[in-house]
Design a protein around this motif. Structure first.
Motif, mmCIF file in Angstrom:
data_model
loop_
_atom_site.group_PDB
_atom_site.id
_atom_site.type_symbol
_atom_site.label_atom_id
_atom_site.label_comp_id
_atom_site.label_asym_id
_atom_site.label_seq_id
_atom_site.Cartn_x
_atom_site.Cartn_y
_atom_site.Cartn_z
ATOM 1 N N SER A 160 -2.313 7.516 7.657
ATOM 2 C CA SER A 160 -1.108 8.359 7.670
ATOM 3 C C SER A 160 -1.351 9.671 6.928
ATOM 4 N N GLN A 175 5.212 6.445 10.131
ATOM 5 C CA GLN A 175 4.514 5.973 8.942
ATOM 6 C C GLN A 175 4.735 6.883 7.741
ATOM 7 N N LYS A 200 0.831 -1.192 0.000
ATOM 8 C CA LYS A 200 0.000 0.000 0.000
ATOM 9 C C LYS A 200 0.872 1.251 0.000
ATOM 10 N N ASP A 211 -12.129 8.017 2.012
ATOM 11 C CA ASP A 211 -11.461 6.877 2.641
ATOM 12 C C ASP A 211 -9.937 6.981 2.563
ATOM 13 N N PRO A 212 -9.359 8.051 3.072
ATOM 14 C CA PRO A 212 -7.900 8.228 2.998
ATOM 15 C C PRO A 212 -7.164 7.303 3.957
ATOM 16 N N ALA A 213 -5.900 7.056 3.667
ATOM 17 C CA ALA A 213 -5.067 6.265 4.567
ATOM 18 C C ALA A 213 -4.875 7.027 5.880
ATOM 19 N N VAL A 216 1.042 5.285 0.001
ATOM 20 C CA VAL A 216 0.311 6.510 0.308
ATOM 21 C C VAL A 216 0.992 7.649 -0.437
ATOM 22 N N ASP A 272 -3.924 10.395 -1.733
ATOM 23 C CA ASP A 272 -4.702 10.400 -0.496
ATOM 24 C C ASP A 272 -4.936 11.816 0.030
#
Length: 269
Positions: A241, A58, A31, A237-239, A33, A83
């Motif tokens: 971090s 992160q 994944k 729906d962002p990560a 970001v 993101d």
């Protein structure tokens, strides 16, 4: 006739150093970001992001993409997995809001300003005079063979530059000598390398220590162009971090860095 100069190989210098979306897309299945950042913010954001990574480990796995707000917004509309989009104005983030691509309307995190810049060597060897006197600025712009600005169709700082030239009533005199760069960082590089002797850029870039020996600058009056209110938005729906970075950018440390780099800090949105 307006002139368009495209990105040359030497522009891939450390001053710009953007990570292209194509590069991002080829990363491993882990994944990733990715944060999209308007190019005017690069010096300040690098300092902010360094502090963020020290506080939030992160952040080490994040990738940063710099570019014009229009291009970054367009890439996001086409599916680029950004993101967090940290723009140079409000219009591009709000278009993403209207398209339903963001978590919410985001926040205005800074207000930018314009600066007139000249190539330092040209200023000392050709007798160019740079000072804040309005008539001196008009004379300098009228005498310049090339004036570098960001493309107003892509970059908010380019749009503000056009507004400024129109406000001081010399647009008709200079429009055929404008060099349009894809983003404000590239416009600044044109002047710092001598491709153009004069340009209009973001005050934040003009104040960059990397350019202190390459350009001279003077801040331009805010009243002569629309306020450059810079908004950031998270995608839907962002990560986690990315949310942490979004929050960090609204904290006291980041605000101080922005202020030190020539931005004004707005009240809470």
């Amino acid at each position: 006739m307006r002139k368009m100069i495209f990105i040359l190989g030497f522009l891939a210098s450390s001053f710009l150093a953007p990570l292209s979306f194509a590069q991002s897309a080829t990363q491993s299945a882990t994944k990733l970001v990715t944060i999209a950042v308007a190019s005017n913010l690069k010096p300040a954001f690098e300092e902010i992001f360094k502090g963020f990574k020290q506080t939030y480990p992160q952040g080490q796995s994040m990738r940063i993409v710099y570019g014009s707000s229009a291009n970054l917004a367009s890439q996001m509309r086409q599916g680029a997995p950004y993101d967090l989009f940290i723009a140079a104005d409000e219009s591009y983030p709000l278009r993403l809001v209207e398209a339903g691509l963001t978590r919410d309307r985001g926040v205005i995190y800074a207000v930018g300003h314009l600066a007139l810049i000249t190539n330092a060597v040209a200023t000392t060897t050709t007798g160019l005079s740079l000072n804040a006197d309005p008539e001196s600025i008009k004379a300098l712009l009228r005498s310049a063979k090339k004036i570098a600005i960001a493309n107003p169709d892509l970059a908010p700082y380019g749009k503000a530059s056009v507004q400024y030239l129109q406000a001081i009533k010399i647009w008709g005199d200079v429009q055929d000598r404008l060099i349009f760069a894809e983003n404000i960082s590239i416009a600044t590089v044109y002047v710092s390398t001598g491709a153009a002797k004069v340009g209009i850029t973001a005050l934040s870039l003009a104040k960059s220590p990397e350019l202190s020996t390459k350009i001279q600058y003077v801040a331009l009056p805010d009243a002569l162009y629309a306020p450059i209110q810079q908004r950031m938005v998270l995608r839907r729906d962002p990560a986690p971090s990315a949310v942490a970075l979004y929050d960090y950018l609204q904290g006291a440390v980041a605000k101080q860095v922005l202020a030190n780099n020539g931005y004004s800090i707005p009240r809470a949105d």
